[in-house]
Scaffold this active site. Structure first.
Site, PDB file in Angstrom:
ATOM      1  N   ASN A 212      -2.877  10.610  -2.508  1.00  0.00           N
ATOM      2  CA  ASN A 212      -1.382  10.824  -2.600  1.00  0.00           C
ATOM      3  C   ASN A 212      -0.802  11.693  -1.211  1.00  0.00           C
ATOM      4  OD1 ASN A 212      -2.231  11.114  -5.497  1.00  0.00           O
ATOM      5  ND2 ASN A 212       0.047  10.471  -5.556  1.00  0.00           N
ATOM      6  N   GLU A 241      -0.026   4.689  -7.756  1.00  0.00           N
ATOM      7  CA  GLU A 241      -0.592   4.126  -8.863  1.00  0.00           C
ATOM      8  C   GLU A 241       0.202   3.623  -9.914  1.00  0.00           C
ATOM      9  OE1 GLU A 241      -1.591   7.094  -7.285  1.00  0.00           O
ATOM     10  OE2 GLU A 241      -0.468   8.792  -8.377  1.00  0.00           O
TER      11      GLU A 241
END
Lengths: 259, 971
Positions: A212, A241
């Site tokens: 991330n 995701e």
């Protein structure tokens, strides 16, 4: 008084914004609205609900089945920001290539990534997983045991990462970390990385993978790795995701050491 | 003759021995002696030939030197001399020719030996006077080389003696190998005659000077032709530097006394002139407005963004000229020479408006004093000639109106034609991957971030292209794509219809408001039309952009679609606006009729009352402000356009400030305390919207063209707007935008912009011309008041200002009987040009095809030739090993004869090749042939000949040569 015609002229703008940022709206709906609604209704936390689902749908002792159950729950029912199947594949590949013996995981959350890493480790490797939150750690513990990993393979440390990292050498007798996976608070990426550098646990060739880095994003972390010159790095571009339209990246760093 | 041959062979043995390691002074001396003798003989022969005077002189001097040093030479070590000779040869070879150098490096000793040997053979031939000419040439050539040596180190003449001889041969070959050397040699020959005439007696060593001059010229030539040489860049640079240094050093030394000074002066002046030219170029570049700004943007954002700014600058230039025309020929004369403000009713603010005429709100709406000024049509008087210049104001007004449009047409069409010439003729479809590989980089990018983006976009475009290729083979997804494209177009059409309806609705409402009276409504309601138009023009393109993501086009194609859609939107908006204006014009004309009637009654009543009150008093003077007047629809149209422009400009700037600047500031500074990465994630920085901006500019220009006739201030306003927007947008782009994710080159879209501009120009002149031609002008305002139509001013001028015959000619020329054939002729001419251009295009395509096929054929032929040559070589090699024994049995005299023949053959061929520009390396080899063929001891021959491809006395060996020469020449 603004006339209705002028207000109507803003309609295209509204439509544009909705269409362009639809994935973000969907994410907001799933991660915030649905979550708080379910929290109120069931009285359980999101992680506990996920655990219940996994417990009822997965085969105990089979990490693959557990991961699959997680993926289904996260994409169909609610949203938990695990690493997800797509980025997980990249992680698996990196682990296979590296075959590290000592792995540190920052941010176990509810154990998805822990299971994912532990499953790909070679024989005799040890994974130290750090989780700050007590309740999440309890669930992660259960999930890890459910997947069939014992204490020798995975050690869960319930403490904030900035407290644990300086004590890794003294308390846990670590000499060198071969692989570090970061998926905790995005703000902590940069300080934790600096702490790892300072602790001397990173050796030449140690790999650090941070999830991330683009969304929600860790700009300070990226700036640090760009400027420090200690790493050979690249960002694997992927999507967030369990979502299609939001771009995200996973940074892969190889520690080169001080030249 | 037999003696000579004997001696040469003897010498050859000597040299061979020397190089093998034996140093025999006596033998070498003998050799020298022999050589000397030969030379003297030859000199005698030469003396008869007038042409060779120069060479003779040189030789003579050399001979003198030699005699002086003959004694000293004995003392010198022969080996050292040899070495030096070798060194010279090497160094010279490096300077002269790469090939030569390579040869020397590979087989240094072998070459030297061979050369010396050749030298001998040649001398023998020279005795017979066979290759006299060639030899002399070689001498000359070699002379220039010798001078270089002299420059570099003065002494060592003894060594030179040897080297010269050795080199002579080599020079010969250099000349043959490279065509440039050949030409330079020819030049030298030409120079020879002139040099003879201008022999300077005062110069100490004119020979040396000439040589120096030759060398300098040669170097200069080398520098000039360096670019075309097939060398590596490193070598080129080294050669360039060396040559330049040499020229610098010795150029000034040329000439003596006065001539020298003059020469130095000339050189200096040439350099100064060049520097000045360069500076002037720089200055010219600096004079182009905003050039550096645009270059900087180009380097950061790629050429597509820069193309917008270049377009903006171009537009600015055109508007400057339009502004110059209207300002210089209409506004300034009226302001200076026309009647002053307040003198007549049309130049005075009416009594009712006087109170609020200076309010900012009124002025901002271009009412009040702004309305009654030179800025608008209504202010101008219909007086035929004004001021002491007798300036024909109405005529000027009309002609400027027509002239601006005509000029715009001319410029746009000319630019389009030029762009069409410039644009490449490549088709993007047939060699997709080659195009991508070789042409996708934008070389104007100078910013690492943009370069990264470009790199990423090229990579993704490759990925996409590969995927596309696969998909096109699979061919199953095409229906989905088609469906999505149709859907996108449908959505866009819905959007267009919606916006059109909204504008129609707003315009209808505004007419109702106008009937009610504007004062009863709020500012929002009064400016509703402009606001809605601006907002729709701003937001709809964004929606189109989002929709176009469905279509999955290449960005350049997508940009064109986007442009087309925005074009349709703007056009719809504009025409809705114009239709509304037309309605309003009709309303005003109704009103005008009533006012006209009222005025007559008012005048009558005024007259009656004055008459009845006081019949003997002075004629009553009425303040011009009190005179009732018509609505003046022209001024109304002008005002509407000015308001539209203003609101459009404001919207653009506000969007820029809020959408770009504020967003950038928020993203930049909120990023420190936000829970996700604002810069890389959700709001991010904005990209520069090329298509929207270009279209905004184009439509803005369209409005200018439409409204400029009724509001002469419009070009001035537009210049102001463009000027501000140049700076503002440059700043905004550099400060708040990020380079586009998919940077693409803009070269293709330039003419697209131009085409759109042309269409807009046409569409915007239509309503203007319509109003001018069909609607009669207002009766009490503007330069054409009182006329039936506006263009009557032309007729009036023709009748009153030109002689009678001119108007007669004009009227007969405008006779349909003349005009129609003329139009017909024009149509025919256009048709003819069109068809010729089409046929040229076809011919172009044909030629291209031909070129391609020829290329392929050449490639094949070359391949075949190379293959054949290789085979022949193999064969020869095989034969060589077989016939190694036979060779030994051949007798020397026979070989000699054959060698002579070979020499002739090769020399004649050489001459032939000399004419040919592209000299293949084949002759080099040929030149090497006699060397191998010379009568040499076998042991030596065997040891040194690396590739015994051509063997003496072997009949087959001529065959490969025959093949090779033509095949290589065809290159």
């Amino acid at each position: 008084m603004v006339s209705p015609a002028i207000a109507l002229a803003f309609l295209p703008l509204l439509l544009t914004l909705i269409i362009r940022y639809r994935f973000y709206f969907v994410l907001f709906y799933r991660a915030v609205l649905v979550r708080s609604w379910k929290d109120c209704v069931t009285g359980l936390s999101r992680e506990e609900r996920a655990y219940q689902y996994v417990l009822t749908h997965a085969i105990p002792g089979d990490p693959d089945s557990i991961l699959e159950a997680f993926d289904i729950w996260c994409s169909k029912v609610e949203f938990i920001s695990n690493i997800g199947p797509k980025k997980g594949k990249i992680l698996d590949r990196l682990l296979m290539e590296q075959s590290p013996l000592t792995v540190l995981e920052l941010g176990a959350h509810c154990g998805y990534s822990t299971v994912r890493i532990a499953r790909a480790l070679p024989l005799g490797a040890r994974l130290y997983s750090i989780e700050m939150d007590q309740r999440n750690a309890a669930i992660a513990e259960k999930i890890i045991r459910l997947a069939g990993f014992d204490d020798d393979t995975v050690e869960l440390i319930v403490n904030p990462s900035d407290e644990v990292i300086p004590r890794l050498r003294s308390d846990y007798g670590l000499e060198r970390l071969d692989f570090v996976f970061m998926d905790h608070w995005k703000k902590c990426y940069a300080p934790d990385l600096q702490m790892l550098e300072g602790s001397g646990l990173l050796g030449k060739g140690s790999m650090i993978v941070a999830d991330n880095v683009l969304f929600p994003g860790a700009p300070k972390f990226l700036r640090h790795i760009r400027k420090s010159g200690l790493y050979e790095w690249k960002v694997h571009r992927a999507t967030l995701e369990y979502s299609k339209g939001i771009r995200d990246g996973m940074a892969e760093l190889v520690y080169l050491g001080i030249k | 003759m037999p003696r000579d041959s004997l001696i040469t062979s003897e010498n050859d043995i000597d040299i061979g021995l020397e190089f093998a390691g034996d140093e025999d002074e006596v033998s070498s001396f003998q050799e020298e002696h022999e050589r000397e003798r030969h030379r003297a003989k030859r000199r005698d022969g030469d003396r008869e030939k007038k042409k060779r005077r120069k060479g003779r002189r040189r030789r003579a001097s050399r001979a003198g030197e030699r005699e002086d040093e003959l004694q000293a030479r004995h003392e010198k070590r022969e080996a050292g001399r040899r070495k030096r000779a070798k060194n010279y040869q090497e160094s010279e070879g490096r300077e002269r020719d790469e090939e030569e150098q390579a040869q020397i490096k590979t087989g240094k000793t072998a070459k030297t030996k061979k050369n010396i040997k050749n030298e001998k053979t040649r001398k023998v031939e020279q005795e017979e006077g066979e290759a006299e000419e060639r030899n002399a040439k070689g001498k000359k050539k070699h002379g220039s080389a010798k001078k270089e040596e002299k420059d570099e180190d003065g002494g060592k003449c003894a060594a030179k003696e040897k080297t010269q001889e050795v080199k002579k041969k080599k020079h010969k070959r250099v000349v043959e190998t490279s065509s440039e050397q050949e030409t330079s040699e020819e030049d030298v020959n030409e120079e020879e005659d002139s040099e003879e005439k201008e022999l300077r007696p005062e110069s100490l060593s004119p020979e040396e000077l000439e040589k120096l001059k030759e060398a300098v010229d040669e170097r200069k030539k080398l520098i000039q032709g360096l670019r075309g040489k097939p060398w590596s860049m490193k070598k080129k640079l080294v050669t360039l530097r060396e040559s330049q240094e040499f020229v610098e050093k010795y150029e000034g030394a040329l000439g003596k006394g006065k001539g020298r000074k003059l020469y130095a002066y000339k050189v200096m002046m040439a350099k100064k002139w060049m520097k000045f030219q360069r500076d002037f170029e720089n200055f010219k570049t600096a004079c182009i407005p905003w050039e550096m700004k645009i270059k900087e943007i180009e380097s950061h954002f790629g050429s597509s963004v820069a193309s917008y700014f270049i377009f903006l600058r171009w537009m600015y230039g055109i508007n400057m000229i339009l502004f110059g025309l209207t300002f210089g020929l209409v506004m300034v004369p009226e302001a200076l020479m026309g009647r002053p403000y307040g003198s007549i009713p049309r130049k005075t603010v009416p009594r009712a408006e006087e109170a609020s005429a200076m309010d900012f709100a009124v002025l901002w709406d271009f009412g009040g004093y702004a309305q009654y000024s030179v800025l608008f049509y209504g202010y101008y008087n219909n007086q035929r000639a004004i001021g002491w210049l007798k300036f024909r104001m109405p005529l000027s007004y009309f002609l400027v109106g027509v002239g601006t449009v005509a000029y715009s047409y001319m410029v746009v069409i000319r630019t389009m034609a030029r762009n069409a010439n410039e644009s490449g003729v490549g088709d993007d479809n047939s060699f997709n991957f080659s195009w991508k590989t070789f042409t996708s980089w934008d070389y104007l990018i100078g910013n690492p971030e943009t370069a990264d983006n470009k790199f990423a976009s090229i990579t993704t475009s490759f990925k996409e292209a590969i995927l596309e290729e696969q998909e096109s083979r699979k061919d199953d997804n095409i229906h989905l794509t088609r469906f999505l494209r149709v859907l996108a177009n449908f959505l866009v059409l819905c959007c267009l219809a919606g916006s059109g309806y909204l504008i129609y609705f707003v315009v209808r409402r505004s007419q109702k408001f106008a009937l009610d009276g504007l004062d009863t409504h709020t500012w929002w309601e009064r400016n509703e039309v402009n606001m809605v138009m601006s907002l729709l023009g701003m937001f709809c393109p964004m929606l189109f952009d989002v929709i176009s993501a469905l279509e999955n086009y290449h960005p350049r194609v997508a940009l064109q679609w986007q442009l087309g859609r925005i074009f349709a939107l703007f056009l719809g908006n504009l025409y809705t606006f114009i239709i509304a204006l037309m309605d309003e014009i009709n309303l005003k004309r109704e009103e005008e009729k009533i006012v006209k009637f009222n005025i007559t009654t008012w005048e009558a009543s005024l007259y009656n009352s004055t008459v009845s009150e006081n019949s003997t008093g002075p004629p009553i003077t009425i303040q011009p402000a009190d005179v009732p007047r018509g609505p003046c629809w022209e001024t109304m149209v002008g005002q509407e356009f000015v308001r539209l422009i203003i609101s459009d400009t404001m919207t653009t700037y506000i969007t820029l400030l809020i959408g770009d600047f504020l967003r950038a500031v928020l993203v930049r500074f909120l990023n420190y305390c936000w829970c996700w990465d604002l810069e890389a994630g959700f709001p991010s920085y904005s990209e520069f919207d090329v298509s929207g901006n270009v279209l905004g500019l184009i439509f803005n220009q369209g409005m200018i063209w439409m409204g400029a006739f009724y509001a002469p201030c419009l070009p001035a306003l537009n210049v102001l707007r463009l000027h501000v927007s140049m700076y503002l947008q440059c700043w905004a782009v550099m400060c708040c935008n990020v380079p586009q994710e998919r940077v693409f080159k803009a070269s293709g879209s330039n003419n697209f912009y131009m085409a759109m501009l042309l269409v807009i120009l046409f569409l915007s002149t239509l309503p203007a011309i319509y109003t001018i031609v069909t609607i009669p002008p207002s009766f009490d305002c503007g330069p054409f008041s009182g006329k039936k139509r506006m263009f009557d001013v032309i007729q009036e001028t023709l009748e009153s200002d030109f002689p009678a015959w001119f108007s007669k000619v004009f009227s007969s020329a405008s006779n349909p009987g003349l005009v129609l054939p003329f139009i017909l002729l024009m149509v025919l001419a256009i048709y003819y040009l069109q068809s010729t251009s089409k046929s040229y295009k076809e011919a172009n395509v044909e030629l291209k095809k031909k070129l391609q096929t020829q290329n392929e054929e050449n490639k094949k032929k070359n391949k075949r030739a190379a293959l054949k040559a290789q085979m022949d070589l193999e064969e020869a090699r095989k034969a060589a090993s077989q016939t190694a024994e036979q060779q030994k049995n051949n007798n020397a005299s026979l070989q000699d004869q054959e060698a002579d023949e070979e020499e002739n053959h090769s020399s004649s061929q050489r001459l032939y090749h000399g004419k040919n520009r592209r000299n293949p390396p084949a002759p080099v080899r040929e030149q090497g042939l006699p060397a191998t063929r010379a009568p040499v001891p076998r042991n030596y021959h065997h040891g040194n000949h690396g590739a015994p491809g051509y063997l003496p006395g072997f009949p087959r060996q001529s065959e490969p040569r025959m093949h090779r020469v033509p095949s290589l020449q065809r290159h």
